[in-house]
Design a protein around this motif. Structure first.
Motif, PDB file in Angstrom:
ATOM      1  N   SER A  48       0.829  -1.212   0.000  1.00  0.00           N
ATOM      2  CA  SER A  48       0.000   0.000   0.000  1.00  0.00           C
ATOM      3  C   SER A  48       0.861   1.260   0.000  1.00  0.00           C
ATOM      4  O   SER A  48       0.508   2.256  -0.648  1.00  0.00           O
ATOM      5  CB  SER A  48      -0.937   0.003   1.210  1.00  0.00           C
ATOM      6  N   ALA A  51       2.150   1.682  -3.513  1.00  0.00           N
ATOM      7  CA  ALA A  51       1.076   2.159  -4.382  1.00  0.00           C
ATOM      8  C   ALA A  51       0.859   3.664  -4.205  1.00  0.00           C
ATOM      9  O   ALA A  51       0.678   4.399  -5.177  1.00  0.00           O
ATOM     10  CB  ALA A  51      -0.216   1.396  -4.090  1.00  0.00           C
ATOM     11  N   ALA A  52       0.905   4.129  -2.959  1.00  0.00           N
ATOM     12  CA  ALA A  52       0.737   5.555  -2.686  1.00  0.00           C
ATOM     13  C   ALA A  52       1.907   6.354  -3.251  1.00  0.00           C
ATOM     14  O   ALA A  52       1.726   7.425  -3.834  1.00  0.00           O
ATOM     15  CB  ALA A  52       0.609   5.789  -1.188  1.00  0.00           C
ATOM     16  N   THR A  56      -0.380   4.672  -7.931  1.00  0.00           N
ATOM     17  CA  THR A  56      -1.014   3.608  -8.686  1.00  0.00           C
ATOM     18  C   THR A  56      -2.008   2.886  -7.789  1.00  0.00           C
ATOM     19  O   THR A  56      -2.091   3.164  -6.592  1.00  0.00           O
ATOM     20  CB  THR A  56       0.036   2.615  -9.221  1.00  0.00           C
ATOM     21  N   THR A  57      -2.775   1.973  -8.356  1.00  0.00           N
ATOM     22  CA  THR A  57      -3.754   1.250  -7.555  1.00  0.00           C
ATOM     23  C   THR A  57      -3.077   0.139  -6.766  1.00  0.00           C
ATOM     24  O   THR A  57      -2.009  -0.363  -7.154  1.00  0.00           O
ATOM     25  CB  THR A  57      -4.836   0.623  -8.448  1.00  0.00           C
ATOM     26  N   ARG A  58      -3.697  -0.260  -5.671  1.00  0.00           N
ATOM     27  CA  ARG A  58      -3.132  -1.347  -4.870  1.00  0.00           C
ATOM     28  C   ARG A  58      -3.116  -2.654  -5.641  1.00  0.00           C
ATOM     29  O   ARG A  58      -2.211  -3.478  -5.477  1.00  0.00           O
ATOM     30  CB  ARG A  58      -3.922  -1.504  -3.575  1.00  0.00           C
ATOM     31  N   GLY A  59      -4.120  -2.847  -6.496  1.00  0.00           N
ATOM     32  CA  GLY A  59      -4.177  -4.071  -7.288  1.00  0.00           C
ATOM     33  C   GLY A  59      -3.008  -4.172  -8.251  1.00  0.00           C
ATOM     34  O   GLY A  59      -2.367  -5.222  -8.361  1.00  0.00           O
ATOM     35  N   THR A  60      -2.738  -3.071  -8.951  1.00  0.00           N
ATOM     36  CA  THR A  60      -1.610  -3.046  -9.891  1.00  0.00           C
ATOM     37  C   THR A  60      -0.294  -3.252  -9.155  1.00  0.00           C
ATOM     38  O   THR A  60       0.581  -4.004  -9.592  1.00  0.00           O
ATOM     39  CB  THR A  60      -1.584  -1.714 -10.650  1.00  0.00           C
ATOM     40  N   SER A  62       0.193  -4.742  -6.273  1.00  0.00           N
ATOM     41  CA  SER A  62       0.274  -6.106  -5.757  1.00  0.00           C
ATOM     42  C   SER A  62       0.681  -7.098  -6.834  1.00  0.00           C
ATOM     43  O   SER A  62       1.457  -8.031  -6.578  1.00  0.00           O
ATOM     44  CB  SER A  62      -1.072  -6.524  -5.153  1.00  0.00           C
ATOM     45  N   LYS A 138      -2.551  13.957  -3.376  1.00  0.00           N
ATOM     46  CA  LYS A 138      -1.682  12.828  -3.104  1.00  0.00           C
ATOM     47  C   LYS A 138      -0.829  13.114  -1.873  1.00  0.00           C
ATOM     48  O   LYS A 138      -0.513  14.249  -1.567  1.00  0.00           O
ATOM     49  CB  LYS A 138      -0.767  12.536  -4.295  1.00  0.00           C
TER      50      LYS A 138
END
Length: 202
Positions: A48, A51-52, A56-60, A62, A138
């Motif tokens: 996480s 990602a921050a 980007t997204t957490r899914g991407t 991960s 952000k």
């Protein structure tokens, strides 16, 4: 040079420095993950936080992290501070290829600048980054040496100052002061004896 030309140069510099195609069999996104975990402090070695940091997204994030775990570049370890949480750390295999990171060409270019220009350039880029992050909602990232949470006690018997983070309420080791942190809040930059940042500022 106008502001748009400066912005175009910064953007283009970042793109070419990230590399094109595969280097060491890794994509630009995978290199970004390795680079992040190489510099993140112990509070920020999570999917996480990455990602921050990279917006980007957490899914991407991960998916990219999982691919690096599968290839043996990242491993999971229990946090030193909270045994219930897990940190991602680089393996020896990952550290062995970091010298071939395409980003190192940009590091060498920055190193070629005179020391006084490096400081001015770093301050200017930090201001730009802070404004862009604020406009887009952000979270800014930074290091302990310029964070409001940093606490420094008087020097101990061995003439070494001790440091702590007000946010995490944890002591900080000297070598941790230059690690990227997700809990960063911009503050006054400090020059600390023995730190990487302090050495660069002298």
């Amino acid at each position: 040079m106008n502001s748009r030309a400066i912005a175009e140069l910064v953007f283009h510099l970042g793109r070419i420095a990230s590399g094109e195609g595969l280097v060491e069999g890794l994509t630009a996104a995978q290199w970004a993950v390795l680079r992040y975990f190489a510099q993140a402090n112990r509070f920020s070695r999570t999917p996480s936080a990455f990602a921050a940091f990279h917006a980007t997204t957490r899914g991407t994030a991960s998916q990219t992290i999982k691919s690096l775990e599968t290839q043996g570049y990242l491993t999971r370890m229990r946090s030193e501070d909270d045994r219930r949480s897990v940190q991602l750390v680089l393996t020896e295999k990952a550290r062995g290829i970091l010298a071939n990171d395409p980003f190192e060409s940009l590091v060498r270019a920055a190193d070629s600048l005179p020391p006084n220009i490096q400081g001015q350039f770093a301050n200017a880029l930090q201001r730009m980054l802070g404004q862009v992050a604020q406009e887009r909602g952000k979270q800014p990232f930074g290091t302990c040496t310029s964070c409001q949470h940093l606490e420094s006690d008087s020097c101990s018997r061995d003439e070494q100052a001790s440091y702590a983070c007000r946010f995490t309420r944890e002591p900080l080791r000297l070598e941790e002061l230059d690690g990227v942190c997700i809990n960063f809040v911009p503050g006054k930059s400090m020059t600390m004896k023995g730190s990487i940042t302090g050495a660069a500022q002298r």
